[in-house]
Design a protein around this motif. Structure first.
Motif, short mmCIF file in Angstrom:
data_model
loop_
_atom_site.label_atom_id
_atom_site.label_comp_id
_atom_site.label_asym_id
_atom_site.label_seq_id
_atom_site.Cartn_x
_atom_site.Cartn_y
_atom_site.Cartn_z
N PHE A 4 65.57 -48.37 -53.63
CA PHE A 4 64.13 -48.11 -53.58
C PHE A 4 63.62 -48.02 -55.00
CE2 PHE A 4 60.67 -45.03 -53.77
CZ PHE A 4 59.78 -45.56 -52.85
N THR A 5 62.51 -48.66 -55.30
CA THR A 5 61.89 -48.54 -56.62
C THR A 5 60.40 -48.26 -56.44
OG1 THR A 5 61.41 -50.91 -56.77
CG2 THR A 5 63.49 -50.14 -57.74
N ALA A 6 59.83 -47.58 -57.41
CA ALA A 6 58.39 -47.29 -57.39
C ALA A 6 57.92 -46.98 -58.79
CB ALA A 6 58.10 -46.11 -56.47
N HIS A 7 56.62 -47.12 -58.99
CA HIS A 7 55.99 -46.65 -60.22
C HIS A 7 55.16 -45.43 -59.84
CE1 HIS A 7 54.22 -46.58 -64.17
NE2 HIS A 7 53.04 -46.42 -63.60
N LEU A 8 55.39 -44.34 -60.52
CA LEU A 8 54.66 -43.10 -60.29
C LEU A 8 53.60 -42.99 -61.38
CD1 LEU A 8 57.84 -40.90 -59.72
CD2 LEU A 8 56.49 -42.11 -57.99
N HIS A 9 52.33 -43.13 -61.01
CA HIS A 9 51.26 -43.22 -61.99
C HIS A 9 51.00 -41.91 -62.74
CE1 HIS A 9 50.07 -47.31 -61.13
NE2 HIS A 9 50.19 -47.05 -59.85
N GLU A 10 51.33 -40.79 -62.15
CA GLU A 10 51.05 -39.50 -62.77
C GLU A 10 52.05 -38.48 -62.26
OE1 GLU A 10 47.52 -38.46 -59.64
OE2 GLU A 10 47.02 -39.51 -61.48
N ILE A 15 55.89 -35.26 -58.10
CA ILE A 15 55.92 -34.13 -57.16
C ILE A 15 55.99 -34.63 -55.72
CG2 ILE A 15 54.56 -32.18 -56.28
CD1 ILE A 15 53.55 -31.85 -59.23
N ALA A 16 55.22 -35.66 -55.41
CA ALA A 16 55.24 -36.22 -54.05
C ALA A 16 56.61 -36.82 -53.73
CB ALA A 16 54.14 -37.28 -53.91
N LEU A 17 57.23 -37.50 -54.69
CA LEU A 17 58.56 -38.05 -54.45
C LEU A 17 59.57 -36.93 -54.24
CD1 LEU A 17 60.59 -40.36 -54.21
CD2 LEU A 17 60.77 -40.35 -56.72
N GLY A 18 59.49 -35.87 -55.03
CA GLY A 18 60.37 -34.72 -54.84
C GLY A 18 60.22 -34.11 -53.46
N THR A 45 63.45 -32.47 -59.76
CA THR A 45 64.28 -31.44 -59.14
C THR A 45 63.42 -30.24 -58.75
OG1 THR A 45 66.19 -32.17 -60.41
CG2 THR A 45 66.30 -29.96 -59.44
N ARG A 46 62.54 -29.81 -59.64
CA ARG A 46 61.65 -28.68 -59.37
C ARG A 46 60.81 -28.96 -58.12
NH1 ARG A 46 59.27 -28.58 -64.08
NH2 ARG A 46 60.81 -27.12 -64.90
N ALA A 47 60.26 -30.17 -58.03
CA ALA A 47 59.44 -30.54 -56.87
C ALA A 47 60.27 -30.52 -55.59
CB ALA A 47 58.82 -31.92 -57.09
N MET A 48 61.51 -31.00 -55.67
CA MET A 48 62.39 -30.97 -54.50
C MET A 48 62.65 -29.53 -54.06
SD MET A 48 65.24 -33.89 -55.35
CE MET A 48 66.25 -33.45 -53.94
N LEU A 49 63.02 -28.68 -54.99
CA LEU A 49 63.34 -27.29 -54.66
C LEU A 49 62.14 -26.56 -54.08
CD1 LEU A 49 65.65 -26.51 -57.68
CD2 LEU A 49 66.33 -26.40 -55.27
N ARG A 154 65.82 -42.06 -44.26
CA ARG A 154 64.93 -40.99 -43.82
C ARG A 154 63.74 -40.82 -44.76
NH1 ARG A 154 69.96 -38.62 -42.81
NH2 ARG A 154 69.90 -37.48 -44.79
N LEU A 155 63.83 -41.36 -45.97
CA LEU A 155 62.79 -41.17 -46.98
C LEU A 155 61.48 -41.81 -46.55
CD1 LEU A 155 62.22 -40.12 -49.89
CD2 LEU A 155 62.82 -42.42 -50.69
N LYS A 156 60.46 -41.00 -46.50
CA LYS A 156 59.10 -41.46 -46.18
C LYS A 156 58.24 -41.18 -47.40
CE LYS A 156 60.11 -42.24 -41.78
NZ LYS A 156 61.38 -42.91 -41.82
N PHE A 157 58.04 -42.20 -48.21
CA PHE A 157 57.30 -42.03 -49.45
C PHE A 157 56.48 -43.26 -49.74
CE2 PHE A 157 57.11 -42.47 -54.15
CZ PHE A 157 56.32 -41.36 -54.40
N ALA A 158 55.19 -43.05 -49.91
CA ALA A 158 54.28 -44.11 -50.31
C ALA A 158 53.67 -43.71 -51.65
CB ALA A 158 53.19 -44.33 -49.27
#
Length: 161
Positions: A4-10, A15-18, A45-49, A154-158
């Motif tokens: 999976f690849t993505a560009h995170l603009h900000e 945080i959303a990916l975490g 990692t912080r966002a995931m936790l 299982r990853l649901k990320f847009a």
């Protein structure tokens, strides 16, 4: 899905990916985080936790090498160990500290700078590479085990919606 690849603009994208990863992980998962200083490894990692339910401070374990977190996960307490191996002088330090015992079927291990102990670390289920790209970050997730593939499935990320 194995890749999976993505560009995170900000930062909100990180945080959303975490948060999305927090919903996809399972106990026993080992995640390696790759990237230069400032690439967003600790922020992810912080966002995931936080998304897993930890409401306290999440610091980079740069000097302690490992920070444990007890997270409520489907009614059970699961240990999530955040490793930052940047300051390790040798892979033997990892062994001497007894860190290998954390890599088991009940614990989620997130490892920053895994290359510092690659000769003694167990293989990852997922490799995550982060790099600065303009004002944002490029991220690549690569599953390297059946458990990693299941997590990415299982990853649901847009990104950036």
């Amino acid at each position: 899905m194995q890749h999976f690849t993505a560009h995170l603009h900000e930062e909100a994208g990180t945080i959303a990916l975490g948060a999305a990863l927090a919903r996809a992980v399972q106990p026993g998962l080992t995640i390696y985080l790759h990237g230069d200083l400032g690439a967003g490894k600790t922020a992810l990692t912080r966002a995931m936790l936080h998304a897993m339910g930890h409401d306290g401070h999440v610091k980079s374990p740069t000097y302690t090498l490992a920070e444990p977190y007890a997270i409520e996960f489907d009614g059970l307490t699961v240990n999530v160990i955040h490793f930052d191996l940047y300051r390790m002088a040798s892979a033997e330090e990892f062994l001497d500290a007894g860190f290998r015992e954390y890599f088991n079927h009940q614990t989620i291990c997130i490892v920053e700078w895994p290359e510092k102990a690659e000769t003694v670390l167990p293989p990852p289920d997922i490799n995550i590479s982060l790099s600065v790209a303009g004002e944002g970050r490029d991220v690549e997730l690569q599953a390297s085990s059946e458990q990693g593939v299941e997590c990415l499935n299982r990853l649901k990320f847009a990104p950036n919606l």
